[in-house]
Design an enzyme around this catalytic site. Sequence first.
Site, PDB file in Angstrom:
ATOM      1  N   GLU A 103       0.881  -1.363  -0.121  1.00 42.12           N
ATOM      2  CA  GLU A 103       0.293  -0.200   0.060  1.00 42.12           C
ATOM      3  C   GLU A 103       0.793   1.186   0.330  1.00 42.12           C
ATOM      4  O   GLU A 103       0.504   2.262  -0.817  1.00 42.12           O
ATOM      5  CB  GLU A 103      -0.362  -0.018   0.999  1.00 42.12           C
ATOM      6  CG  GLU A 103       0.005   0.298   2.639  1.00 42.12           C
ATOM      7  CD  GLU A 103      -0.732  -0.402   3.985  1.00 42.12           C
ATOM      8  OE1 GLU A 103      -2.210   0.620   3.730  1.00 42.12           O
ATOM      9  OE2 GLU A 103      -0.299  -0.564   4.965  1.00 42.12           O
ATOM     10  N   ASP A 127       1.295 -10.209   3.804  1.00 43.91           N
ATOM     11  CA  ASP A 127       0.022  -9.698   4.601  1.00 43.91           C
ATOM     12  C   ASP A 127      -0.835 -10.627   3.831  1.00 43.91           C
ATOM     13  O   ASP A 127      -2.037 -10.558   4.359  1.00 43.91           O
ATOM     14  CB  ASP A 127       0.056  -7.881   5.167  1.00 43.91           C
ATOM     15  CG  ASP A 127       0.971  -8.353   6.114  1.00 43.91           C
ATOM     16  OD1 ASP A 127       1.451  -9.371   6.608  1.00 43.91           O
ATOM     17  OD2 ASP A 127       0.780  -7.592   7.083  1.00 43.91           O
ATOM     18  N   GLN A 273       9.196 -15.420   8.335  1.00 46.12           N
ATOM     19  CA  GLN A 273       7.801 -15.881   7.726  1.00 46.12           C
ATOM     20  C   GLN A 273       8.261 -15.254   6.060  1.00 46.12           C
ATOM     21  O   GLN A 273       7.606 -15.681   5.151  1.00 46.12           O
ATOM     22  CB  GLN A 273       6.295 -14.792   8.090  1.00 46.12           C
ATOM     23  CG  GLN A 273       6.258 -15.554   9.089  1.00 46.12           C
ATOM     24  CD  GLN A 273       5.306 -14.693   9.896  1.00 46.12           C
ATOM     25  OE1 GLN A 273       4.043 -14.856  10.280  1.00 46.12           O
ATOM     26  NE2 GLN A 273       5.413 -14.081  11.039  1.00 46.12           N
TER      27      GLN A 273
HETATM   28  O1  F6P Z   1       3.195  -5.551   5.208  1.00 41.85           O
HETATM   29  C1  F6P Z   1       4.107  -6.635   5.607  1.00 41.85           C
HETATM   30  C2  F6P Z   1       4.530  -7.057   7.464  1.00 41.85           C
HETATM   31  O2  F6P Z   1       5.559  -8.487   7.315  1.00 41.85           O
HETATM   32  C3  F6P Z   1       3.845  -6.768   7.773  1.00 41.85           C
HETATM   33  O3  F6P Z   1       3.359  -7.779   8.629  1.00 41.85           O
HETATM   34  C4  F6P Z   1       4.804  -6.095   9.512  1.00 41.85           C
HETATM   35  O4  F6P Z   1       4.131  -5.600  10.275  1.00 41.85           O
HETATM   36  C5  F6P Z   1       5.680  -5.998   8.782  1.00 41.85           C
HETATM   37  O5  F6P Z   1       5.978  -5.722   7.789  1.00 41.85           O
HETATM   38  C6  F6P Z   1       7.176  -5.736   9.158  1.00 41.85           C
HETATM   39  O6  F6P Z   1       8.247  -4.534   8.555  1.00 41.85           O
HETATM   40  P1  F6P Z   1       9.458  -4.608   9.477  1.00 41.85           P
HETATM   41  O7  F6P Z   1       9.506  -4.982  10.728  1.00 41.85           O
HETATM   42  O8  F6P Z   1      10.548  -4.848   7.818  1.00 41.85           O
HETATM   43  O9  F6P Z   1       9.007  -2.695   9.033  1.00 41.85           O
END
Ligand code: F6P
Length: 341
Positions: A103, A127, A273
């Site tokens: 997004e 997600d 994940q």
């Molecule tokens: O948007 C994908 C995602 O994996 C979310 O589920 C999670 O909140 C976020 O990215 C965390 O990303 P980072 O640790 O890279 O900021």
Amino acid sequence: MEKIGILTGGGDCPGLNSVIRAVERCALIENWQVLGFRHGWKGVIENEFIVLDSHIVSGILPKGGTILGTSRTNPTKNPGQMESVKKTFAKNELHALVAIGGEDTLGVALKLHQEGLPVVGVPKTIDNDLACTDYTFGFDTAINIATECIDRLHTTAESHNRVIVVEIMGRHAGWIALEAGLAGGADVILIPEVPINIDEVCALIKKRHARGKTFSIIAVAEGAKLSGHDVTQTDKLDAFGHVRLGGIGQEIADMVEKRTGFETRVTVLGHIQRGGTPTAFDRVLGTRFGVKAVELIKRKKFGEMVSLQGREIKSVKLAEALGAPKLVPMEYYELAKAFFG
Ligand code: F6P
């Protein structure tokens, strides 16, 4: 020779490299050169890129992450950076740019399109919460990893007669928790779409143990809300105004142990994940998205995003896709609830 650009922005995701490879391959057929911008919008602002060729994209299908690097840089926050983006387009005489992201990255792409730049979008997020596409690549890999983890947690939970709370990614939507929880046979699944009722959770666990079970698995999405609030790791916001989620698993575990008396542990799956090799499904979806992105450029359908609808790859307006996130429908959650306890 005409030139197009490509970038990967936001959190990385298995399958990104298949999109990059497909775009390079299809561009070659058109005799276009592909500039791979480094680290998302940061590379466009700073005009930092590598020229992609068959050698660079060779052998990257099984590789996780992104060979271009990524970042959460948001040029829309800074008019000077938006100008730099436009200068990069002009300086390189870019015929089009393929923005691969969720997004946030695609929100920047939409803004640039509205300001007259030739941009197409490719949806990416583990997600799976982007609207107007049935799936985003990365999701399939994530649910397979999370399912395997739930399977593994079952054997240790059973050996020790414990409750294990497993915290799973999912900011706005609980798709990963729901589908991995269903596939892995979690005894309770908690998602952002449904406020947590801790009394109900504890009652389910107690009922299950009363019928002779000595262990339980609770799958909780990181964005699930306790008393209407996000549980976060820090107060700091990223460039797109998002909090860093994390900690809901521990909070649930503490409450469950206190209220039920059952020994409880927590496991946070985190970036496991998102890392590693993509599934075949994600490689194929990424490839088909990349092919479609080049087709959109050929047809000058800028401001559009490729999308999976049923078994077909189509396109939708970026503005439409970014309207609201794709949440788990309540009837799907109700289906999962039939297996709780
Ligand atoms: O948007 C994908 C995602 O994996 C979310 O589920 C999670 O909140 C976020 O990215 C965390 O990303 P980072 O640790 O890279 O900021």
